[in-house]
Design an enzyme around this catalytic site. Structure first.
Site, mmCIF file in Angstrom:
data_model
loop_
_atom_site.group_PDB
_atom_site.id
_atom_site.type_symbol
_atom_site.label_atom_id
_atom_site.label_comp_id
_atom_site.label_asym_id
_atom_site.label_seq_id
_atom_site.Cartn_x
_atom_site.Cartn_y
_atom_site.Cartn_z
ATOM 1 N N LYS A 25 -10.737 -4.873 -3.859
ATOM 2 C CA LYS A 25 -11.516 -3.662 -4.092
ATOM 3 C C LYS A 25 -10.733 -2.656 -4.910
ATOM 4 O O LYS A 25 -11.312 -1.802 -5.573
ATOM 5 C CB LYS A 25 -11.855 -3.013 -2.743
ATOM 6 C CG LYS A 25 -12.918 -3.724 -1.959
ATOM 7 C CD LYS A 25 -13.088 -3.082 -0.576
ATOM 8 C CE LYS A 25 -14.195 -3.771 0.212
ATOM 9 N NZ LYS A 25 -14.203 -3.389 1.620
ATOM 10 N N LYS A 55 -5.196 -11.869 -5.877
ATOM 11 C CA LYS A 55 -6.466 -11.979 -5.153
ATOM 12 C C LYS A 55 -7.485 -10.966 -5.681
ATOM 13 O O LYS A 55 -7.115 -9.898 -6.180
ATOM 14 C CB LYS A 55 -6.250 -11.790 -3.641
ATOM 15 C CG LYS A 55 -5.995 -10.378 -3.222
ATOM 16 C CD LYS A 55 -6.088 -10.193 -1.708
ATOM 17 C CE LYS A 55 -5.821 -8.723 -1.421
ATOM 18 N NZ LYS A 55 -5.840 -8.312 -0.066
ATOM 19 N N LYS A 83 0.822 -1.211 0.000
ATOM 20 C CA LYS A 83 0.000 0.000 0.000
ATOM 21 C C LYS A 83 0.858 1.264 0.000
ATOM 22 O O LYS A 83 0.473 2.269 -0.594
ATOM 23 C CB LYS A 83 -0.932 0.015 1.214
ATOM 24 C CG LYS A 83 -2.062 -0.995 1.135
ATOM 25 C CD LYS A 83 -3.017 -0.778 2.295
ATOM 26 C CE LYS A 83 -4.167 -1.761 2.282
ATOM 27 N NZ LYS A 83 -5.038 -1.594 3.462
HETATM 28 P P1 AMP Z 1 -11.337 -5.388 3.334
HETATM 29 O O1 AMP Z 1 -12.254 -5.158 2.214
HETATM 30 O O2 AMP Z 1 -9.896 -5.309 2.955
HETATM 31 O O3 AMP Z 1 -11.672 -4.605 4.562
HETATM 32 O O4 AMP Z 1 -11.557 -6.923 3.736
HETATM 33 C C1 AMP Z 1 -12.666 -7.387 4.456
HETATM 34 C C2 AMP Z 1 -12.560 -8.872 4.678
HETATM 35 O O5 AMP Z 1 -12.613 -9.583 3.439
HETATM 36 C C3 AMP Z 1 -11.249 -9.309 5.342
HETATM 37 O O6 AMP Z 1 -11.522 -10.309 6.301
HETATM 38 C C4 AMP Z 1 -10.437 -9.864 4.214
HETATM 39 O O7 AMP Z 1 -9.529 -10.854 4.632
HETATM 40 C C5 AMP Z 1 -11.518 -10.468 3.336
HETATM 41 N N1 AMP Z 1 -11.093 -10.524 1.924
HETATM 42 C C6 AMP Z 1 -10.754 -9.478 1.126
HETATM 43 N N2 AMP Z 1 -10.424 -9.897 -0.116
HETATM 44 C C7 AMP Z 1 -10.548 -11.254 -0.106
HETATM 45 C C8 AMP Z 1 -10.353 -12.278 -1.098
HETATM 46 N N3 AMP Z 1 -9.988 -11.991 -2.333
HETATM 47 N N4 AMP Z 1 -10.577 -13.559 -0.729
HETATM 48 C C9 AMP Z 1 -10.977 -13.870 0.530
HETATM 49 N N5 AMP Z 1 -11.175 -12.956 1.507
HETATM 50 C C10 AMP Z 1 -10.967 -11.659 1.205
#
Ligand code: AMP
Ligand code: TRP
Length: 331
Positions: free
Chosen positions: A197, A194, A114
């Site tokens: 967003k 992966k 990041k």
């Molecule tokens: P965030 O959007 O970064 O706040 O992530 C929210 C949750 O989604 C966290 O627990 C991440 O580990 C999970 N997460 C985000 N991207 C993925 C992905 N591609 N596969 C599985 N889990 C994900």
């Protein structure tokens, strides 16, 4: 308060919730509500560690809260609130940060990634300490997250152990809960990365609120692998393996079963099958979302924050006393 074990997790209010969030974390959030005392948080203080538009934050925070409710976070069984409305998170982050070695923070791969885009800022650097504080301020036993949070969670565990060693048993050492299938959902356009967003390519991810025809289109365009066999092999066939995981989650069937049944199916037909399952699975969430009213959700989040403050404050009184700052109550 109950004697049940506590589960805590957070999600950033930036961008839209995608299939990775849903499969890796949010489905577990919903499931765990039955078994645990569940506490869930929209982590707006984390979201502002990268460049953002202040005029949009309130709206995206609300949209995220609504999405969580639509997915099935149930405020009669779980505590749900915005992180910034419970100042004990930031306070504990400071108290934990004073004793967190820089070496540990320097190893964080998400900081490295990041900061390449956002610059090397203190907030981004301290992000994992705030995450530890989120978990520990509620003395959570377990944390449902996707695999990309494993390193952060290990740091939270180290921080808990260090604090306990210094001041006596205070925090449970939190366990990570990841799903068997879907812990790391991959991009539809590059199945070696992966789903995220922040990927500029919209077709790399399926959003929980995508319209059915968009879901079908994105899945039909998903990058697959050479060969023509539907087989599970994440190293050599990452595209098809990712689709198999998605299908497994939405049909509640094992990957082995699905491979046996669809082994000889053409990729095009297989993608349609996956699309149908995803569309069907997400319809309920889209419908729920439409029934949620902004004002009501806003009030619910305020109530959540007030409850969370009371609970977090109980813990902080103890922490302040342990570190020598008294109870924090001035008389
Ligand atoms: P965030 O959007 O970064 O706040 O992530 C929210 C949750 O989604 C966290 O627990 C991440 O580990 C999970 N997460 C985000 N991207 C993925 C992905 N591609 N596969 C599985 N889990 C994900
Ligand atoms: N860092 C997590 C993510 O990007 C979000 C988060 C913040 C979190 N605090 C947390 C997750 C505490 C679990 C527990 O996904």
């Amino acid at each position: 308060m109950t004697d049940r074990k506590r589960v805590f997790s957070g999600i950033q209010p930036t961008g839209n919730i995608h299939l990775g969030n849903y499969m890796g974390a949010l489905r577990n959030w919903v499931k765990l509500q039955d078994e645990y005392d569940a506490i869930y948080c929209v982590v707006d203080l984390h979201a502002i560690t990268v460049p953002y538009d202040p005029s949009e934050l309130a709206q995206s925070r609300l949209a995220t809260a609504k999405a969580l409710l639509a997915i099935g976070v149930d405020p009669s069984r779980s505590l749900l609130y915005y992180q910034s409305q419970v100042p004990q998170h930031a306070e504990l982050a400071w108290l934990l940060g004073v004793d967190t070695p820089l070496g540990a923070l320097n190893r964080m791969t998400q900081f490295k990634e990041k900061s390449e885009k956002a610059g090397q800022k203190l907030g981004l650097y301290a992000y994992p300490v705030l995450m530890a504080a989120d978990i520990l301020v509620h003395r959570a036993h377990a944390v449902p997250v996707g695999n990309d949070q494993t390193q952060h969670l290990e740091l939270a565990r180290d921080i808990a152990v260090r604090f306990n060693g210094k001041f006596g048993e205070t925090f449970p050492v939190p366990e990570q809960i990841t799903p068997r299938v879907g812990a790391r959902v991959m991009s539809l356009q590059d199945p070696t990365a992966k789903m995220s967003k922040s990927d500029p390519d919209d077709s790399s991810r399926i959003l929980v609120f995508d319209e059915p025809d968009t879901i079908v289109k994105k899945l039909k365009r998903a990058v697959t692998d050479s060969g023509s066999e539907v087989a599970y092999d994440p190293v050599n066939k990452p595209g098809i393996s990712n689709l198999l995981e998605i299908l497994s989650l939405f049909t509640d069937r094992s990957i082995d079963d699905l491979v046996n049944e669809h082994n000889a199916m053409q990729y095009g037909r297989f993608k349609q099958l996956v699309a149908d399952a995803v569309v069907e699975g997400l319809t309920r969430i889209r419908t729920n979302y439409k029934t949620l009213e902004d004002g009501e959700v806003g009030r619910l989040m305020t109530k959540g924050a007030l409850d969370a403050r009371m609970r977090a404050e109980e813990q902080m009184v103890e922490v302040r006393r342990l570190v020598g700052l008294g109870s924090g109550t001035i008389s």
